[in-house]
Structures are given as C-alpha cells and as structure tokens.
Motif scaffolding. Structure first.
Motif, short mmCIF file in Angstrom:
data_model
loop_
_atom_site.label_atom_id
_atom_site.label_comp_id
_atom_site.label_asym_id
_atom_site.label_seq_id
_atom_site.Cartn_x
_atom_site.Cartn_y
_atom_site.Cartn_z
N ARG A 175 0.82 -1.20 0.00
CA ARG A 175 0.00 0.00 0.00
C ARG A 175 0.86 1.25 0.00
O ARG A 175 0.57 2.22 -0.70
N ASP A 176 1.94 1.24 0.78
CA ASP A 176 2.82 2.40 0.86
C ASP A 176 3.50 2.68 -0.47
O ASP A 176 3.68 3.84 -0.86
N ARG A 177 3.92 1.63 -1.18
CA ARG A 177 4.61 1.83 -2.45
C ARG A 177 3.71 2.49 -3.49
O ARG A 177 4.17 3.21 -4.36
N GLY A 178 2.41 2.24 -3.41
CA GLY A 178 1.49 2.82 -4.37
C GLY A 178 0.98 4.18 -3.99
O GLY A 178 0.25 4.82 -4.76
N SER A 179 1.34 4.68 -2.83
CA SER A 179 0.84 5.97 -2.34
C SER A 179 1.71 7.12 -2.86
O SER A 179 2.94 7.03 -2.86
N PRO A 180 1.09 8.23 -3.28
CA PRO A 180 1.88 9.40 -3.70
C PRO A 180 2.70 9.97 -2.55
O PRO A 180 3.71 10.65 -2.80
N ALA A 233 12.84 12.19 8.22
CA ALA A 233 12.47 11.89 9.60
C ALA A 233 11.24 10.98 9.65
O ALA A 233 11.14 10.09 10.49
N GLN A 234 10.29 11.21 8.76
CA GLN A 234 9.10 10.37 8.72
C GLN A 234 9.46 8.92 8.44
O GLN A 234 8.84 7.99 8.97
N ARG A 235 10.47 8.71 7.60
CA ARG A 235 10.88 7.35 7.26
C ARG A 235 11.78 6.74 8.33
O ARG A 235 11.62 5.58 8.70
N VAL A 236 12.74 7.50 8.82
CA VAL A 236 13.70 6.98 9.80
C VAL A 236 13.07 6.80 11.17
O VAL A 236 13.25 5.77 11.83
N HIS A 246 7.49 8.50 12.09
CA HIS A 246 6.69 9.50 12.80
C HIS A 246 5.92 10.34 11.80
O HIS A 246 6.48 10.83 10.82
N LYS A 247 4.64 10.50 12.01
CA LYS A 247 3.75 11.30 11.16
C LYS A 247 3.60 10.72 9.75
O LYS A 247 3.14 11.42 8.85
N SER A 248 3.97 9.48 9.56
CA SER A 248 3.94 8.91 8.21
C SER A 248 2.63 8.20 7.89
O SER A 248 2.41 7.79 6.75
N ARG A 249 1.74 8.01 8.87
CA ARG A 249 0.49 7.29 8.67
C ARG A 249 -0.74 8.18 8.67
O ARG A 249 -1.82 7.72 8.32
N GLN A 283 0.02 14.13 5.98
CA GLN A 283 0.81 13.93 4.78
C GLN A 283 0.38 14.85 3.65
O GLN A 283 1.20 15.32 2.88
N LEU A 284 -0.92 15.11 3.55
CA LEU A 284 -1.42 16.01 2.52
C LEU A 284 -0.87 17.42 2.74
O LEU A 284 -0.43 18.09 1.79
N ALA A 285 -0.88 17.88 3.99
CA ALA A 285 -0.34 19.20 4.30
C ALA A 285 1.17 19.24 4.07
O ALA A 285 1.72 20.26 3.61
N PHE A 286 1.85 18.13 4.37
CA PHE A 286 3.30 18.04 4.14
C PHE A 286 3.62 18.19 2.65
O PHE A 286 4.52 18.94 2.27
#
Length: 207
Positions: free
Chosen positions: A85-90, A168-171, A174-177, A182-185
C-alpha cells in the motif's frame, strides 16, 4: 507459565489497566504500561494479550512480559500488505521526485553562477532544525509529554525543511500514517519547491 487474557480495563492517562484470563474470567491481573511490549503502540481495551503472572509483595497478582497475541503469520501478512500500500501511495513516491527536482534546480543555478550564496546554508540550517523538531516530537509522543504543534512542523517544511521532514518520517516512523498530515506536508513541499524555482529562474534571467 504464560497465559492468554483480554484487556478489560485501561487508563491511558495513568498507564495501567487489568487483564482477565480467557480460562479464568473471575481473575484480574494488574497491568502497568512498563510491562507491555509496545511495538510502537499503546494497549487497547478488548485486545488479546499474552502475559506471565507474577505475585507482588502484597500478595496481589500482576501481569509481566505482556505482548499482543498476534500470530507471526498475521504480522507478516499485515507488514506485506502495508508495504504494498505504501509503495502505491503518492506520499511515498512523490517526495523523492521533488527532492530530485530540488537538487537539479540548485545544480543548474550553481552551473549558471546564479545560486544565491545564502540559499544552501539557509536550507541546511532549516533542515537540521526540522529533523530535530521531528525527533523531539517523537520522543515527546513516546513519553506522553508536551508535543510540538503540527503547525510548527508544517511551517518548518514550508520554509524549506521538507526534505528532512520526509527523511524523519521514514527513519523515525513518525507522522507517516496520518493522511491529513501527509497532505499538508506535500502541499508545503510543493509550495516551497515552486518558490525556490521561481527565485532561481528570476535570478538567472536578471543576471
């Protein structure tokens, strides 16, 4: 001996609750959050838990070495589904493209000798500050301490710290779900990239 039970009561503010064994509904075992193997989450009422009973000094029983009763196969299946699911997400594939565009813009401006002297240093400083803010907010979330406002994180991203925010979201995971976050980011990253592109193009044309 390890037992299986259900969490029937949980006070998240105080970090404790009670487990009732599946095979002995009349018993209750005290659970403190420090005995819960968190796996990045907090206990939830109704979930099945594996635990080891331990008698306290006052004679009452508590649960130690507590973990969710989820099979390995189920965890692997959920992890695989989540990765797909993550791989297909923008929110996953778009930030690296934006980062490549930023690098190309800076390289182009440097090649044309039209790169503002303070821009690289400014971007470096705001990205260091952004990663530090994410790290601090992650620690605060784990300790249930005062959090960094999301508006502050988005402001740092808007000022040019979005590459560090994405890292930081990946490492830190945090805040990645949170889709709304994510839209605001992404909006902050796109706006900042557009502003830098406009600045560099105008500086090159003016030169």
């Amino acid at each position: 001996m390890e037992r299986l039970g259900k969490l029937v009561e949980w006070n998240d503010a105080r970090g404790y609750g009670f487990i009732v064994p599946i095979d002995a509904p009349g018993q209750r075992y005290f659970l403190h959050v420090h005995a819960y193997r968190r796996m990045g989450r907090r206990p939830e009422v109704g979930e099945l838990l594996r635990f080891v009973p331990e008698r306290q000094a006052d004679g009452r029983w508590r649960a130690v070495d507590v973990a969710r009763a989820v099979s390995v196969a189920h965890r692997q299946m959920r992890a695989t589904t989540g990765r797909q699911r993550d791989r297909g997400s923008p929110y996953t594939w778009l930030p690296p493209i934006l980062l490549a565009l930023l690098g190309a813009l800076l390289a182009w401006a440097a090649w044309r000798n039209r790169l503002p002297a303070l821009l690289p240093a400014g971007l470096l400083a705001v990205n260091v500050a952004t990663f530090a803010a994410y790290w601090s907010d992650k620690r605060a979330a784990q300790a249930q301490a005062r959090r960094t406002p999301e508006a502050m994180l988005h402001l740092l991203e808007l000022l040019g710290g979005w590459p560090a925010a994405w890292l930081a979201q990946r490492v830190l995971r945090h805040k990645s779900r949170k889709e709304r976050y994510q839209l605001a980011f992404l909006a902050a990253a796109l706006f900042n990239l557009a502003a830098i592109a406009l600045l560099l193009i105008r500086n090159t044309v003016a030169g």
